[in-house]
Design a protein around this motif. Structure first.
Motif, short mmCIF file in Angstrom:
data_model
loop_
_atom_site.label_atom_id
_atom_site.label_comp_id
_atom_site.label_asym_id
_atom_site.label_seq_id
_atom_site.Cartn_x
_atom_site.Cartn_y
_atom_site.Cartn_z
N ALA A 289 2.24 12.41 -21.86
CA ALA A 289 1.90 12.89 -23.20
C ALA A 289 3.11 12.82 -24.12
O ALA A 289 3.01 12.40 -25.29
CB ALA A 289 1.38 14.33 -23.12
N LEU A 290 4.28 13.21 -23.62
CA LEU A 290 5.50 13.14 -24.42
C LEU A 290 5.90 11.69 -24.66
O LEU A 290 6.42 11.35 -25.73
CB LEU A 290 6.64 13.90 -23.73
N ARG A 291 5.68 10.83 -23.67
CA ARG A 291 5.99 9.41 -23.86
C ARG A 291 5.15 8.84 -25.02
O ARG A 291 5.66 8.09 -25.85
CB ARG A 291 5.70 8.65 -22.56
N ASP A 292 3.89 9.20 -25.07
CA ASP A 292 3.00 8.71 -26.13
C ASP A 292 3.47 9.22 -27.49
O ASP A 292 3.48 8.47 -28.48
CB ASP A 292 1.57 9.16 -25.85
N LEU A 293 3.86 10.49 -27.56
CA LEU A 293 4.36 11.04 -28.82
C LEU A 293 5.64 10.35 -29.24
O LEU A 293 5.83 10.01 -30.42
CB LEU A 293 4.60 12.55 -28.67
N ALA A 294 6.53 10.09 -28.29
CA ALA A 294 7.79 9.42 -28.61
C ALA A 294 7.54 8.00 -29.12
O ALA A 294 8.21 7.54 -30.05
CB ALA A 294 8.68 9.40 -27.37
N VAL A 295 6.59 7.31 -28.52
CA VAL A 295 6.25 5.96 -28.97
C VAL A 295 5.76 5.99 -30.41
O VAL A 295 6.13 5.13 -31.23
CB VAL A 295 5.19 5.32 -28.05
N SER A 296 4.96 6.98 -30.77
CA SER A 296 4.46 7.08 -32.15
C SER A 296 5.61 7.33 -33.12
O SER A 296 5.59 6.83 -34.25
CB SER A 296 3.41 8.19 -32.26
#
Length: 372
Positions: A289-296
């Motif tokens: 979930a944090l990886r996805d937020l960081a990518v955004s």
């Protein structure tokens, strides 16, 4: 190996600090003097990681920065909190430099001179732009006079510069949101003890008071384009930069603390396969979930709906952190609790994420509006 990818990132970005953290015990760092952590961060922690390479910084991605915070959180929670306040501020200023081009000089100084920057922002206060402030700002012939306080303010006694939101109303009645900068040596900046509990005390989070702080115009930055030239969907883009970065790095840091407990539980070879699988599932889910937020963030997505997604991710990770730490605590068992002080310390430390803004209750209406 547990946290293997995060460890690789830490040794790539801050090898000397990573080595120092691995060589020290967690409680030794947490119960030591705060200046030790601040000096470590300043001298071997690369404070300019979030600054663009064009400004002499590291130009590190949000994905890598979040992984670094998770690894540091697992080894020294107080340092992770220090880094959260510094990096979310610097990264937010870096992202906002397109709106506030004059602030690039500060960013260059952070990278060049390894300055530590404290956060005096609202940090996602509900229903208010992050640059809004309760501080009083008065325009004078010599600049802006600022009065007010921020508590708790991490690195109270160790910051080199402190940034804070300003909410200035001009003689025509128009409100201007912006960023002010103060420096540690100014006699108008006072420190007052605030944090009295033992957990995360080494983060040096106390009260910073501004008593007629004179900020020259060169250190006060107002946006002329944020909000008033954007459509309804984009409103707040510039202000959301700081809030979104904060949710990412705070969540990553506290996930690291929970991961430290999980590592102890998994290495103990205790607990049922179901318990261990649930522990690993929550860890993996929160990490992704944090990886996805960081990518955004790396894709420069900072609209209102992106802020809502960032807040939702933070609350999801917060719940996962609570489950991970509680389950790990139970797997480790009472004998470890009685013989290993780090276990109890980490359990309490993980709960502090809930006290960082914005609160779940205050965000409910905004989340329903944006995500439903």
């Amino acid at each position: 190996m547990f946290l293997d990818e995060e460890r690789s990132v830490a040794f790539e970005l801050v090898p000397h600090m990573a080595s120092a953290l691995e060589a020290a015990s967690l409680l030794e760092l947490e119960r030591g003097e705060s200046h030790r952590l601040a000096n470590m961060f300043r001298t071997i922690g690369q404070p300019g990681l979030a600054v663009a390479t064009t400004l002499a910084g590291g130009g590190v991605s949000a994905v890598s920065l979040a992984q670094l915070h998770t690894w540091v959180g697992a080894h020294c929670p107080s340092l992770a909190v220090m880094m959260t306040m510094h990096h979310h501020t610097v990264a937010g200023v870096m992202a906002a430099s397109s709106f506030l081009p004059d602030i690039q000089g500060l960013l260059s100084a952070v990278a060049r001179d390894n300055l530590l920057v404290a956060s005096g922002f609202a940090e996602g206060r509900a229903h208010a732009d992050i640059l809004e402030s309760t501080m009083a700002v008065e325009k004078t012939a010599h600049g802006y006079v600022v009065n007010g306080s921020k508590k708790p303010c991490t690195m109270t006694h160790h910051f080199d510069a402190i940034t804070f939101g300003v909410n200035y109303i001009d003689p025509d009645g128009q409100t201007h949101l912006g960023i002010g900068v103060g420096f540690a040596g100014d006699s108008s900046i006072e420190r007052k003890k605030f944090w009295s509990v033992p957990h995360l005390q080494a983060a040096d989070s106390h009260e910073v008071m501004f008593n007629n702080l004179l900020v020259p115009e060169s250190m006060m930055y107002f946006s002329k384009v944020v909000d008033d030239q954007l459509d309804d969907d984009q409103q707040g883009t510039g202000n959301h930069l700081f809030a979104i970065w904060f949710q990412l790095l705070a969540s990553a840091s506290y996930l690291g603390m929970a991961s430290a407990l999980a590592r102890r539980a998994l290495s103990s070879h205790k607990g049922s396969p179901d318990d261990r699988a649930l522990l690993l599932t929550d860890l993996q889910g929160a990490t992704m979930a944090l990886r996805d937020l960081a990518v955004s963030i790396d894709e420069n997505r900072f609209l209102r709906r992106d802020l809502a997604r960032a807040q939702a991710t933070r609350f999801a990770v917060q719940e996962a952190v609570n489950r991970i730490s509680t389950r790990a605590f139970e797997i480790i068992g009472g004998m470890a609790f009685m013989s290993d002080e780090e276990v109890a310390y980490l359990l309490v430390a993980t709960r502090v994420l809930a006290f960082h803004p914005t609160s779940r209750a205050a965000s409910s209406h905004f989340l329903c509006e944006q995500l439903s």
